[in-house]
Design a protein around this motif. Sequence first.
Motif, PDB file in Angstrom:
ATOM      1  N   LYS A  71      55.468  -4.770   1.231  1.00  0.00           N
ATOM      2  CA  LYS A  71      56.727  -5.500   1.387  1.00  0.00           C
ATOM      3  C   LYS A  71      57.159  -6.160   0.080  1.00  0.00           C
ATOM      4  N   GLU A  72      56.179  -6.699  -0.649  1.00  0.00           N
ATOM      5  CA  GLU A  72      56.482  -7.332  -1.947  1.00  0.00           C
ATOM      6  C   GLU A  72      57.118  -6.336  -2.914  1.00  0.00           C
ATOM      7  N   GLN A  73      56.713  -5.064  -2.803  1.00  0.00           N
ATOM      8  CA  GLN A  73      57.252  -4.026  -3.691  1.00  0.00           C
ATOM      9  C   GLN A  73      58.508  -3.371  -3.106  1.00  0.00           C
ATOM     10  N   LEU A  74      58.989  -3.932  -1.993  1.00  0.00           N
ATOM     11  CA  LEU A  74      60.206  -3.440  -1.333  1.00  0.00           C
ATOM     12  C   LEU A  74      60.085  -1.972  -0.908  1.00  0.00           C
ATOM     13  N   LEU A  75      58.874  -1.596  -0.468  1.00  0.00           N
ATOM     14  CA  LEU A  75      58.633  -0.219  -0.014  1.00  0.00           C
ATOM     15  C   LEU A  75      58.708  -0.101   1.509  1.00  0.00           C
ATOM     16  N   ILE A  76      58.518  -1.218   2.218  1.00  0.00           N
ATOM     17  CA  ILE A  76      58.634  -1.213   3.678  1.00  0.00           C
ATOM     18  C   ILE A  76      59.410  -2.444   4.102  1.00  0.00           C
ATOM     19  N   GLU A  77      59.839  -2.463   5.361  1.00  0.00           N
ATOM     20  CA  GLU A  77      60.533  -3.635   5.906  1.00  0.00           C
ATOM     21  C   GLU A  77      60.162  -3.813   7.369  1.00  0.00           C
ATOM     22  N   THR A  78      60.279  -5.041   7.848  1.00  0.00           N
ATOM     23  CA  THR A  78      59.971  -5.374   9.241  1.00  0.00           C
ATOM     24  C   THR A  78      61.212  -5.158  10.097  1.00  0.00           C
ATOM     25  N   ILE A  79      61.042  -4.455  11.217  1.00  0.00           N
ATOM     26  CA  ILE A  79      62.196  -4.263  12.118  1.00  0.00           C
ATOM     27  C   ILE A  79      61.974  -4.908  13.480  1.00  0.00           C
ATOM     28  N   LYS A  80      60.737  -5.359  13.740  1.00  0.00           N
ATOM     29  CA  LYS A  80      60.454  -5.958  15.044  1.00  0.00           C
ATOM     30  C   LYS A  80      59.276  -6.921  14.894  1.00  0.00           C
ATOM     31  N   GLN A  81      59.345  -8.025  15.649  1.00  0.00           N
ATOM     32  CA  GLN A  81      58.311  -9.054  15.528  1.00  0.00           C
ATOM     33  C   GLN A  81      57.254  -8.969  16.629  1.00  0.00           C
ATOM     34  N   ASN A  82      57.685  -8.589  17.832  1.00  0.00           N
ATOM     35  CA  ASN A  82      56.724  -8.598  18.948  1.00  0.00           C
ATOM     36  C   ASN A  82      56.897  -7.358  19.825  1.00  0.00           C
ATOM     37  N   PRO A  83      56.034  -6.338  19.642  1.00  0.00           N
ATOM     38  CA  PRO A  83      54.955  -6.284  18.649  1.00  0.00           C
ATOM     39  C   PRO A  83      55.515  -6.052  17.244  1.00  0.00           C
ATOM     40  N   MET A  84      54.742  -6.392  16.236  1.00  0.00           N
ATOM     41  CA  MET A  84      55.177  -6.234  14.852  1.00  0.00           C
ATOM     42  C   MET A  84      55.285  -4.757  14.500  1.00  0.00           C
ATOM     43  N   VAL A  85      56.440  -4.379  13.946  1.00  0.00           N
ATOM     44  CA  VAL A  85      56.684  -2.981  13.576  1.00  0.00           C
ATOM     45  C   VAL A  85      57.290  -2.939  12.180  1.00  0.00           C
ATOM     46  N   HIS A  86      56.756  -2.041  11.344  1.00  0.00           N
ATOM     47  CA  HIS A  86      57.289  -1.841   9.996  1.00  0.00           C
ATOM     48  C   HIS A  86      57.740  -0.390   9.826  1.00  0.00           C
ATOM     49  N   VAL A  87      58.751  -0.213   8.984  1.00  0.00           N
ATOM     50  CA  VAL A  87      59.234   1.135   8.655  1.00  0.00           C
ATOM     51  C   VAL A  87      59.449   1.221   7.142  1.00  0.00           C
ATOM     52  N   LEU A  88      59.729   2.412   6.662  1.00  0.00           N
ATOM     53  CA  LEU A  88      60.060   2.589   5.248  1.00  0.00           C
ATOM     54  C   LEU A  88      61.270   1.729   4.880  1.00  0.00           C
ATOM     55  N   SER A  89      61.293   1.256   3.660  1.00  0.00           N
ATOM     56  CA  SER A  89      62.453   0.493   3.191  1.00  0.00           C
ATOM     57  C   SER A  89      63.670   1.409   3.089  1.00  0.00           C
ATOM     58  N   LYS A  90      64.838   0.802   3.050  1.00  0.00           N
ATOM     59  CA  LYS A  90      66.066   1.586   2.918  1.00  0.00           C
ATOM     60  C   LYS A  90      66.045   2.429   1.646  1.00  0.00           C
ATOM     61  N   GLU A  91      65.487   1.881   0.589  1.00  0.00           N
ATOM     62  CA  GLU A  91      65.421   2.621  -0.682  1.00  0.00           C
ATOM     63  C   GLU A  91      64.627   3.916  -0.524  1.00  0.00           C
ATOM     64  N   LEU A  92      63.482   3.834   0.167  1.00  0.00           N
ATOM     65  CA  LEU A  92      62.679   5.044   0.362  1.00  0.00           C
ATOM     66  C   LEU A  92      63.348   6.005   1.340  1.00  0.00           C
ATOM     67  N   ARG A  93      63.996   5.452   2.379  1.00  0.00           N
ATOM     68  CA  ARG A  93      64.706   6.315   3.326  1.00  0.00           C
ATOM     69  C   ARG A  93      65.831   7.065   2.612  1.00  0.00           C
ATOM     70  N   ASP A  94      66.522   6.366   1.729  1.00  0.00           N
ATOM     71  CA  ASP A  94      67.608   6.997   0.969  1.00  0.00           C
ATOM     72  C   ASP A  94      67.060   8.098   0.069  1.00  0.00           C
ATOM     73  N   LYS A  95      65.866   7.860  -0.492  1.00  0.00           N
ATOM     74  CA  LYS A  95      65.253   8.886  -1.344  1.00  0.00           C
ATOM     75  C   LYS A  95      64.995  10.161  -0.558  1.00  0.00           C
ATOM     76  N   VAL A  96      64.489   9.994   0.684  1.00  0.00           N
ATOM     77  CA  VAL A  96      64.224  11.148   1.545  1.00  0.00           C
ATOM     78  C   VAL A  96      65.542  11.852   1.872  1.00  0.00           C
ATOM     79  N   ALA A  97      66.567  11.079   2.183  1.00  0.00           N
ATOM     80  CA  ALA A  97      67.870  11.656   2.528  1.00  0.00           C
ATOM     81  C   ALA A  97      68.422  12.488   1.358  1.00  0.00           C
ATOM     82  N   GLN A  98      68.192  12.020   0.135  1.00  0.00           N
ATOM     83  CA  GLN A  98      68.671  12.736  -1.039  1.00  0.00           C
ATOM     84  C   GLN A  98      67.935  14.060  -1.253  1.00  0.00           C
ATOM     85  N   LEU A  99      66.725  14.136  -0.720  1.00  0.00           N
ATOM     86  CA  LEU A  99      65.922  15.353  -0.872  1.00  0.00           C
ATOM     87  C   LEU A  99      66.357  16.440   0.103  1.00  0.00           C
ATOM     88  N   GLN A 100      67.074  16.048   1.170  1.00  0.00           N
ATOM     89  CA  GLN A 100      67.433  17.024   2.222  1.00  0.00           C
ATOM     90  C   GLN A 100      68.521  17.978   1.756  1.00  0.00           C
TER      91      GLN A 100
END
Length: 415
Positions: free
Chosen positions: A386-415
Motif C-alpha cells: 500500500k505504501e508503494q501504491l501497488l494495492i488499495e483497500t476496497i472493503k473493511q469487513n472482511p478486509m479486501v485488497h485489490v490491485l491499485s488503479k495504476e496497476l489495473r491501468d497498466k494491465v488495460a494498456q496491455l490488452q
Amino acid sequence: MINKYPSLKGIYYSNPDCYEEELSNRLNNFSTRFSKLKIHPFNVKAKRRIKEKTYEIFYVPTAEIDLLKEQIFYNSKEISKQMTNLPSVANDQLFFNTLIFELQSTNDIEGIRSSKKEIGEAVDNVINKSLQEDKRFEGLVKQYLKLNNGRFNSINKVEEFREIWNELVGDEEKDEMPDGDLFRRAPEEIIDGDKTIHEGDENEKEIINDLQSLLEEMNGHYLPSIEKCFIAHYFYEYIHPFYDGNGRTGRFIACSYLARKLDILTAVSLSSTIAENKDYYYKPFMEMSNVYNHGDATFFITRMMNILLKGQQNILRRINEGLQLLKKAENIIEELNLPAQESEILFLLFQEYIFGSYAPKIPDEGLAKIIGITRYKLNKSLDNLKEQLLIETIKQNPMVHVLSKELRDKVAQLQ
C-alpha cells in the motif's frame, strides 16, 4: 465440403413434389435415430396444437453432426487441459466469472433484469455462507455451484422437476407458483409480440405423462449423449410445465447434463452463448413444431451443437488472452523487484483481476490461506504494498485488497 441438410419444411415450400419422398427416405433410413418422444405440431394461424397429428422426434446423424461432435469433445479436452495448467486463483476466478455471465444471460433471455454486480454479490454470499433473506438469485447460484463440485441433479422421478424449479427460481417466482399438485393446471401460451408461437401441454395430467416419457429418454441408453441432451431440452420446453421459469430450468437441466459429459466451463456457458445468438437459437425451436417438419430434430441438434461450439471457442479465446496478460503481469512484478512474499501477493491479485473481473474478490484471510502464512505476516506485506501504491483497500469487513488503479491501468494498456 459438407452438403447442408435441408429442413423438411424448407423442402415442402421449395419443392413440394419431392416432400413425401424425402420424408419417407428420412423416416425409413437405416441410420435414422428415433427418440420415443412424441409431439403434436403447432398451427400458428389457428394458435393451437394439431392434436390429430402425432410425430415421434427423430434425427439423421449427418456428417455435419459427426464433425461438430468430434470438435466439441476435442475442445472440451483442450479446455480441461488449459484449466489444469492455470494457477489456482485464475482457475477459480475464470469459473466464477463464466458463471456470472451465464446467470445474467439466462435471466436476460427471459426478460429478467439483473446486473453482473448483483449476481456477483449473490455468488459471494453463497460461497461465504452469508446468505441474505430474500436476496435475489441465491437459489440460482447455489444450484449452479453444485455442478462445479460434481453434485449433479439426478432426475429419476417426475417430482424432481418441481424440486429443481423450487430450488432454482421458486424464490423469484412467488407470484407464478404452479396451481396443480406439482405443475401448472391451466393451459399456457408462449407469445412473441402479438403472436402466439407455442402452446404448452394442456393440463397437469398431460404434463406428467410427457415428463415421464422425458425421464425415460434422459435415462435411456439408445441415443448418443449430446444429441439426447438437445432433444430432451427441446421436449422440456415443448411441455412447458410451469407458468414461468421454464427457460431457466430447462437450460439448467441441459447444463447439468452437459457438465457430466464435457468440461464444466463448456456446460456453464450455454445460456451466455444462446443470449449472443438468440435468433439462431429460436429459429430451430419454431421449425421443430412446424407441421411439415414431422418431428425432424436434425436441424435443431445441428444448431445447438454450433452454439455449444461457439461457447467453447469463446472460452478458449478468453483463457489464451488471460494467459498472455498474466505473462506480462509477471514481467511487471519482476521489474518492481519486490520481496518474494509481496511478489506472490501481487501475482494472486493480478490473477484475480485478469480472470475474474466480476467474480467475488478474495478477502485477506483467503490470501493468507492460499500463500500459507499468518495474518500478521500478510498484513505486513500488504502495508508495504500500500505504501508503494501497488494495492488499495476496497472493503473493511472482511478486509479486501485489490490491485491499485495504476496497476489495473497498466494491465488495460496491455490488452
